[in-house]
Design a protein around this motif. Structure first.
Motif, PDB file in Angstrom:
ATOM      1  N   ARG A 149     -49.247   0.357 -19.303  1.00 50.16           N
ATOM      2  CA  ARG A 149     -49.569   1.716 -19.737  1.00 50.16           C
ATOM      3  C   ARG A 149     -50.250   2.425 -18.574  1.00 50.16           C
ATOM      4  NH1 ARG A 149     -50.482   4.040 -24.443  1.00 50.16           N
ATOM      5  NH2 ARG A 149     -50.227   2.144 -25.658  1.00 50.16           N
ATOM      6  N   HIS A 150     -49.920   3.683 -18.407  1.00 53.66           N
ATOM      7  CA  HIS A 150     -50.519   4.482 -17.325  1.00 53.66           C
ATOM      8  C   HIS A 150     -50.846   5.869 -17.854  1.00 53.66           C
ATOM      9  CE1 HIS A 150     -51.219   5.464 -13.083  1.00 53.66           C
ATOM     10  NE2 HIS A 150     -50.727   6.649 -13.389  1.00 53.66           N
ATOM     11  N   GLN A 151     -52.093   6.244 -17.724  1.00 52.83           N
ATOM     12  CA  GLN A 151     -52.502   7.598 -18.094  1.00 52.83           C
ATOM     13  C   GLN A 151     -52.531   8.446 -16.838  1.00 52.83           C
ATOM     14  OE1 GLN A 151     -56.251   6.680 -19.867  1.00 52.83           O
ATOM     15  NE2 GLN A 151     -55.394   6.701 -21.911  1.00 52.83           N
ATOM     16  N   GLY A 152     -51.972   9.629 -16.930  1.00 52.55           N
ATOM     17  CA  GLY A 152     -51.890  10.496 -15.768  1.00 52.55           C
ATOM     18  C   GLY A 152     -50.519  10.380 -15.119  1.00 52.55           C
ATOM     19  N   GLU A 153     -50.390  11.036 -14.004  1.00 55.70           N
ATOM     20  CA  GLU A 153     -49.113  11.112 -13.291  1.00 55.70           C
ATOM     21  C   GLU A 153     -48.750   9.759 -12.670  1.00 55.70           C
ATOM     22  OE1 GLU A 153     -47.482  13.717  -9.505  1.00 55.70           O
ATOM     23  OE2 GLU A 153     -49.209  14.431 -10.644  1.00 55.70           O
ATOM     24  N   VAL A 154     -47.554   9.247 -12.986  1.00 59.83           N
ATOM     25  CA  VAL A 154     -47.132   7.967 -12.407  1.00 59.83           C
ATOM     26  C   VAL A 154     -46.669   8.153 -10.972  1.00 59.83           C
ATOM     27  CG1 VAL A 154     -46.482   6.870 -14.580  1.00 59.83           C
ATOM     28  CG2 VAL A 154     -44.758   8.091 -13.262  1.00 59.83           C
ATOM     29  N   THR A 155     -46.753   7.074 -10.234  1.00 59.82           N
ATOM     30  CA  THR A 155     -46.283   7.054  -8.850  1.00 59.82           C
ATOM     31  C   THR A 155     -45.157   6.033  -8.745  1.00 59.82           C
ATOM     32  OG1 THR A 155     -47.817   5.314  -8.186  1.00 59.82           O
ATOM     33  CG2 THR A 155     -48.591   7.611  -7.982  1.00 59.82           C
ATOM     34  N   TRP A 156     -44.420   6.139  -7.660  1.00 54.39           N
ATOM     35  CA  TRP A 156     -43.357   5.171  -7.416  1.00 54.39           C
ATOM     36  C   TRP A 156     -43.951   3.768  -7.295  1.00 54.39           C
ATOM     37  CZ3 TRP A 156     -38.448   4.991  -8.185  1.00 54.39           C
ATOM     38  CH2 TRP A 156     -37.713   3.938  -7.634  1.00 54.39           C
ATOM     39  N   ALA A 157     -45.074   3.637  -6.610  1.00 52.36           N
ATOM     40  CA  ALA A 157     -45.700   2.328  -6.431  1.00 52.36           C
ATOM     41  C   ALA A 157     -46.067   1.709  -7.784  1.00 52.36           C
ATOM     42  CB  ALA A 157     -46.943   2.444  -5.549  1.00 52.36           C
ATOM     43  N   TRP A 158     -46.597   2.506  -8.703  1.00 48.82           N
ATOM     44  CA  TRP A 158     -46.954   1.971 -10.015  1.00 48.82           C
ATOM     45  C   TRP A 158     -45.694   1.512 -10.761  1.00 48.82           C
ATOM     46  CZ3 TRP A 158     -45.927   2.863 -15.156  1.00 48.82           C
ATOM     47  CH2 TRP A 158     -46.716   2.136 -16.068  1.00 48.82           C
ATOM     48  N   LEU A 159     -44.642   2.305 -10.701  1.00 49.79           N
ATOM     49  CA  LEU A 159     -43.403   1.919 -11.369  1.00 49.79           C
ATOM     50  C   LEU A 159     -42.847   0.619 -10.778  1.00 49.79           C
ATOM     51  CD1 LEU A 159     -41.723   5.408 -11.817  1.00 49.79           C
ATOM     52  CD2 LEU A 159     -42.549   3.902 -13.650  1.00 49.79           C
ATOM     53  N   GLN A 160     -42.887   0.502  -9.470  1.00 52.24           N
ATOM     54  CA  GLN A 160     -42.397  -0.729  -8.843  1.00 52.24           C
ATOM     55  C   GLN A 160     -43.187  -1.939  -9.306  1.00 52.24           C
ATOM     56  OE1 GLN A 160     -42.377   0.451  -4.597  1.00 52.24           O
ATOM     57  NE2 GLN A 160     -40.304  -0.403  -4.598  1.00 52.24           N
ATOM     58  N   SER A 161     -44.502  -1.805  -9.380  1.00 51.27           N
ATOM     59  CA  SER A 161     -45.321  -2.968  -9.751  1.00 51.27           C
ATOM     60  C   SER A 161     -45.265  -3.253 -11.258  1.00 51.27           C
ATOM     61  CB  SER A 161     -46.762  -2.775  -9.295  1.00 51.27           C
ATOM     62  OG  SER A 161     -47.384  -1.734 -10.018  1.00 51.27           O
ATOM     63  N   SER A 162     -45.022  -2.246 -12.077  1.00 56.05           N
ATOM     64  CA  SER A 162     -45.056  -2.426 -13.530  1.00 56.05           C
ATOM     65  C   SER A 162     -43.685  -2.616 -14.164  1.00 56.05           C
ATOM     66  CB  SER A 162     -45.726  -1.207 -14.185  1.00 56.05           C
ATOM     67  OG  SER A 162     -47.036  -1.051 -13.709  1.00 56.05           O
ATOM     68  N   VAL A 163     -42.654  -2.048 -13.576  1.00 56.82           N
ATOM     69  CA  VAL A 163     -41.316  -2.070 -14.178  1.00 56.82           C
ATOM     70  C   VAL A 163     -40.402  -3.080 -13.496  1.00 56.82           C
ATOM     71  CG1 VAL A 163     -39.247  -0.701 -14.613  1.00 56.82           C
ATOM     72  CG2 VAL A 163     -41.501   0.315 -14.976  1.00 56.82           C
ATOM     73  N   GLU A 164     -40.356  -3.060 -12.195  1.00 59.71           N
ATOM     74  CA  GLU A 164     -39.401  -3.898 -11.467  1.00 59.71           C
ATOM     75  C   GLU A 164     -39.494  -5.387 -11.845  1.00 59.71           C
ATOM     76  OE1 GLU A 164     -37.352  -3.599  -7.154  1.00 59.71           O
ATOM     77  OE2 GLU A 164     -39.539  -3.633  -7.163  1.00 59.71           O
TER      78      GLU A 164
END
Length: 179
Positions: A160-175
């Motif tokens: 879960r992420h509150q606020g604007e997501v970044t590419w780095a967060w998506l890579q670490s959380s989704v990939e």
């Protein structure tokens, strides 16, 4: 003894202002700098998400069972939502073949504004559920917009992420969930 109409109106206005403040403080707290990320509850099943989008199309999250799902809670009037949409769409383009799906939860918005936003973002094909009264956002424990919730292939909230997501967060959380 009843109050005169003017006094009664003043009390109602004060009560409405207090209610607005109570509703605004948690949102402001959730979106303050440095509060963007919080841990998701472990092994919590994703709540149901079904309804019509701003274009009138019905969507039910259960149709995506077995996929990794990014649920983005957004509104057309939200500047950070506008900034993060290209990042979400780039993630979808990159990982769609690996099983990623992005679903929008449009909250506290007018349908015509949401439709215009999706058209401008190039996201007309994204499944969206309209949530004008906020019931879905509450069920998903969203504290404001934007907020992003990642659901794993088994239907559990993974991040879960509150606020604007970044590419780095998506890579670490989704990939990692797509491997």
């Amino acid at each position: 003894m009843t109050r005169p109409p003017v006094a009664r109106r003043a009390v109602l206005v004060a009560a409405a202002a207090a209610a607005g403040l109570v509703a605004t403080v948690p949102l402001a707290h959730a979106l303050r700098p440095g509060a963007a990320t919080r841990a998701a509850p472990a092994d919590r099943a994703a709540p149901p998400l079904a309804g019509t989008g701003p274009d009138g199309t019905f969507f039910d999250l259960t149709t995506l069972h077995g996929q990794v799902i990014v649920v983005t809670v957004w509104a057309s009037w939200c500047a950070p939502c506008r900034r993060e949409f290209p990042v979400l769409l780039a993630a979808l383009e990159r990982w769609h073949g690996a099983g990623l799906r992005v679903v929008g939860l449009n909250t506290a918005d007018r349908p015509e504004s949401a439709r215009r936003f999706l058209r401008e973002a190039g996201a007309q094909a994204m499944p969206v559920v309209s949530d004008q009264d906020g019931r879905h956002a509450v069920a998903w424990a969203a504290r404001g917009v934007p907020e992003t919730i990642v659901v794993d292939r088994g239907g559990l909230v993974a991040a879960r992420h509150q606020g604007e997501v970044t590419w780095a967060w998506l890579q670490s959380s989704v990939e990692p969930l797509l491997a």
